[in-house]
Design a protein around this motif. Structure first.
Motif, PDB file in Angstrom:
ATOM      1  N   VAL A 117      31.519  28.331  47.145  1.00 16.01           N
ATOM      2  CA  VAL A 117      31.965  29.632  47.640  1.00 16.01           C
ATOM      3  C   VAL A 117      31.719  30.647  46.527  1.00 16.01           C
ATOM      4  CG1 VAL A 117      33.700  28.748  49.246  1.00 16.01           C
ATOM      5  CG2 VAL A 117      34.322  29.117  46.878  1.00 16.01           C
ATOM      6  N   ASP A 118      31.698  31.908  46.888  1.00 18.36           N
ATOM      7  CA  ASP A 118      31.427  32.953  45.904  1.00 18.36           C
ATOM      8  C   ASP A 118      32.592  33.155  44.940  1.00 18.36           C
ATOM      9  OD1 ASP A 118      28.945  33.373  46.956  1.00 18.36           O
ATOM     10  OD2 ASP A 118      29.587  34.980  48.285  1.00 18.36           O
ATOM     11  N   GLY A 119      33.763  32.796  45.323  1.00 16.50           N
ATOM     12  CA  GLY A 119      34.945  32.973  44.490  1.00 16.50           C
ATOM     13  C   GLY A 119      36.193  32.838  45.337  1.00 16.50           C
ATOM     14  N   PHE A 120      37.294  33.218  44.759  1.00 17.22           N
ATOM     15  CA  PHE A 120      38.559  33.135  45.500  1.00 17.22           C
ATOM     16  C   PHE A 120      39.459  34.274  45.043  1.00 17.22           C
ATOM     17  CE2 PHE A 120      38.895  30.676  41.667  1.00 17.22           C
ATOM     18  CZ  PHE A 120      40.130  31.003  41.151  1.00 17.22           C
ATOM     19  N   ASN A 121      40.437  34.573  45.874  1.00 20.74           N
ATOM     20  CA  ASN A 121      41.399  35.620  45.552  1.00 20.74           C
ATOM     21  C   ASN A 121      42.522  35.038  44.718  1.00 20.74           C
ATOM     22  OD1 ASN A 121      40.177  37.772  46.886  1.00 20.74           O
ATOM     23  ND2 ASN A 121      40.988  37.087  48.847  1.00 20.74           N
ATOM     24  N   TYR A 122      42.968  35.808  43.756  1.00 24.28           N
ATOM     25  CA  TYR A 122      44.066  35.413  42.884  1.00 24.28           C
ATOM     26  C   TYR A 122      45.061  36.555  42.824  1.00 24.28           C
ATOM     27  CZ  TYR A 122      46.655  34.313  38.621  1.00 24.28           C
ATOM     28  OH  TYR A 122      47.648  34.061  37.726  1.00 24.28           O
ATOM     29  N   ARG A 123      46.346  36.242  42.984  1.00 23.69           N
ATOM     30  CA  ARG A 123      47.391  37.256  42.910  1.00 23.69           C
ATOM     31  C   ARG A 123      47.987  37.228  41.504  1.00 23.69           C
ATOM     32  NH1 ARG A 123      49.325  40.226  46.926  1.00 23.69           N
ATOM     33  NH2 ARG A 123      48.434  38.849  48.476  1.00 23.69           N
ATOM     34  N   VAL A 124      47.999  38.394  40.846  1.00 25.50           N
ATOM     35  CA  VAL A 124      48.454  38.517  39.463  1.00 25.50           C
ATOM     36  C   VAL A 124      49.947  38.201  39.382  1.00 25.50           C
ATOM     37  CG1 VAL A 124      48.750  40.116  37.531  1.00 25.50           C
ATOM     38  CG2 VAL A 124      46.696  40.219  38.929  1.00 25.50           C
ATOM     39  N   LEU A 166      43.916  39.760  31.577  1.00 23.05           N
ATOM     40  CA  LEU A 166      42.554  39.334  31.928  1.00 23.05           C
ATOM     41  C   LEU A 166      42.108  38.152  31.071  1.00 23.05           C
ATOM     42  CD1 LEU A 166      40.644  42.661  32.599  1.00 23.05           C
ATOM     43  CD2 LEU A 166      41.269  40.890  34.223  1.00 23.05           C
ATOM     44  N   SER A 167      42.455  38.170  29.786  1.00 24.86           N
ATOM     45  CA  SER A 167      42.047  37.059  28.922  1.00 24.86           C
ATOM     46  C   SER A 167      42.763  35.759  29.317  1.00 24.86           C
ATOM     47  CB  SER A 167      42.302  37.400  27.462  1.00 24.86           C
ATOM     48  OG  SER A 167      43.669  37.679  27.253  1.00 24.86           O
ATOM     49  N   ARG A 168      44.035  35.849  29.724  1.00 29.17           N
ATOM     50  CA  ARG A 168      44.741  34.636  30.162  1.00 29.17           C
ATOM     51  C   ARG A 168      44.154  34.088  31.458  1.00 29.17           C
ATOM     52  NH1 ARG A 168      51.028  36.151  28.978  1.00 29.17           N
ATOM     53  NH2 ARG A 168      50.895  35.933  26.715  1.00 29.17           N
ATOM     54  N   ILE A 169      43.767  34.987  32.355  1.00 26.21           N
ATOM     55  CA  ILE A 169      43.159  34.547  33.618  1.00 26.21           C
ATOM     56  C   ILE A 169      41.806  33.900  33.345  1.00 26.21           C
ATOM     57  CG2 ILE A 169      42.226  35.356  35.812  1.00 26.21           C
ATOM     58  CD1 ILE A 169      44.443  37.485  35.821  1.00 26.21           C
ATOM     59  N   ALA A 170      41.023  34.494  32.452  1.00 23.11           N
ATOM     60  CA  ALA A 170      39.720  33.911  32.089  1.00 23.11           C
ATOM     61  C   ALA A 170      39.914  32.540  31.437  1.00 23.11           C
ATOM     62  CB  ALA A 170      38.971  34.850  31.157  1.00 23.11           C
ATOM     63  N   GLN A 171      40.907  32.403  30.587  1.00 22.46           N
ATOM     64  CA  GLN A 171      41.193  31.113  29.948  1.00 22.46           C
ATOM     65  C   GLN A 171      41.588  30.075  30.993  1.00 22.46           C
ATOM     66  OE1 GLN A 171      40.972  30.101  26.682  1.00 22.46           O
ATOM     67  NE2 GLN A 171      41.582  28.088  27.399  1.00 22.46           N
ATOM     68  N   ARG A 172      42.402  30.497  31.955  1.00 19.06           N
ATOM     69  CA  ARG A 172      42.872  29.570  32.981  1.00 19.06           C
ATOM     70  C   ARG A 172      41.744  29.056  33.863  1.00 19.06           C
ATOM     71  NH1 ARG A 172      47.083  32.292  36.237  1.00 19.06           N
ATOM     72  NH2 ARG A 172      48.352  31.914  34.416  1.00 19.06           N
ATOM     73  N   PHE A 173      40.835  29.957  34.282  1.00 14.29           N
ATOM     74  CA  PHE A 173      39.825  29.559  35.262  1.00 14.29           C
ATOM     75  C   PHE A 173      38.455  29.216  34.669  1.00 14.29           C
ATOM     76  CE2 PHE A 173      42.801  32.176  37.794  1.00 14.29           C
ATOM     77  CZ  PHE A 173      43.249  31.168  38.630  1.00 14.29           C
ATOM     78  N   TYR A 174      38.149  29.762  33.487  1.00 17.73           N
ATOM     79  CA  TYR A 174      36.846  29.496  32.893  1.00 17.73           C
ATOM     80  C   TYR A 174      36.942  28.674  31.609  1.00 17.73           C
ATOM     81  CZ  TYR A 174      35.404  33.218  36.076  1.00 17.73           C
ATOM     82  OH  TYR A 174      35.169  33.988  37.180  1.00 17.73           O
ATOM     83  N   SER A 219      33.675  39.158  31.660  1.00 17.76           N
ATOM     84  CA  SER A 219      32.656  39.902  32.404  1.00 17.76           C
ATOM     85  C   SER A 219      32.532  39.485  33.869  1.00 17.76           C
ATOM     86  CB  SER A 219      31.308  39.828  31.695  1.00 17.76           C
ATOM     87  OG  SER A 219      30.909  38.489  31.549  1.00 17.76           O
ATOM     88  N   PRO A 220      32.587  38.192  34.252  1.00 21.25           N
ATOM     89  CA  PRO A 220      32.492  37.884  35.679  1.00 21.25           C
ATOM     90  C   PRO A 220      33.662  38.470  36.480  1.00 21.25           C
ATOM     91  CG  PRO A 220      32.196  35.875  34.371  1.00 21.25           C
ATOM     92  CD  PRO A 220      32.578  36.958  33.444  1.00 21.25           C
ATOM     93  N   ILE A 221      34.834  38.473  35.874  1.00 15.68           N
ATOM     94  CA  ILE A 221      36.007  39.027  36.570  1.00 15.68           C
ATOM     95  C   ILE A 221      35.869  40.539  36.702  1.00 15.68           C
ATOM     96  CG2 ILE A 221      38.516  39.290  36.490  1.00 15.68           C
ATOM     97  CD1 ILE A 221      38.642  36.642  34.972  1.00 15.68           C
ATOM     98  N   LEU A 222      35.392  41.192  35.635  1.00  8.99           N
ATOM     99  CA  LEU A 222      35.226  42.647  35.678  1.00  8.99           C
ATOM    100  C   LEU A 222      34.118  43.064  36.642  1.00  8.99           C
ATOM    101  CD1 LEU A 222      35.645  43.511  31.900  1.00  8.99           C
ATOM    102  CD2 LEU A 222      37.248  43.980  33.760  1.00  8.99           C
TER     103      LEU A 222
END
Length: 165
Positions: free
Chosen positions: A106-113, A119-127, A134-137
């Motif tokens: 899939v192209d991605g998924f929705n995430y509720r903050v 942003l750095s914590r979300i990137a650490q969690r998923f990547y 940059s992919p999130i932005l």
């Protein structure tokens, strides 16, 4: 000597043993008042007793109803989840047919903050790397103006990290 009310003529604040209005002898009444305990407000005492009795009745009836409810609905009939189900990733599904062994992308998924997210914590969690913002932005261009201020409950699109998709 205390002031009392005459029980015959209802004259108030009589100081002696004889009522000046109706000449009733009040000495026996004074004697009884000295022997009996003084109650400031008998209606307040009655109300306290009534409220205490009512609270006790509610407590006993609640215990009784709880016992009845536990007999009507035993724990073995109620759905209880010991742990949340484990769902394997899409690529790791073992399917009986050969058509389902293909990895679905899939192209991605929705995430509720959530509270405490950045942003750095979300990137650490998923990547697995907090510098991969940059992919999130790119997927959420409205974040370019406010990199450090995410709102709790805000929905973000988190793109797949796998480029083959």
């Amino acid at each position: 000597m205390s002031k009392i009310n005459c029980p015959v003529c209802q004259r108030s604040n009589v100081e002696g043993n004889v009522c000046p209005n109706c000449e009733t002898d009040l000495s026996s009444l004074r004697l009884l008042m000295e022997l009996s305990p003084v109650v400031d407000n008998p209606t307040a005492t009655n109300r306290r007793g009534l409220l205490l009795g009512l609270a006790l009745l509610l407590l006993i009836s609640g215990i009784f109803l709880g016992a009845i409810a536990s007999n009507l609905f035993p724990r073995s009939l109620l759905p209880v989840s010991e742990s949340s189900p484990v769902i394997p990733p899409v690529g790791e599904l073992s399917a009986p047919s050969k058509q389902l062994t293909k990895t679905v992308c899939v192209d991605g998924f929705n995430y509720r903050v959530r509270s405490g997210d950045s942003l750095s914590r979300i990137a650490q969690r998923f990547y697995g790397n907090e510098s991969l913002l940059s992919p999130i932005l790119e997927a959420n261009p409205f974040l370019l103006d406010r990199l450090d201020s995410l709102e709790v409950g805000e929905k973000l699109l988190i793109p797949n990290s796998d480029k083959s998709c």
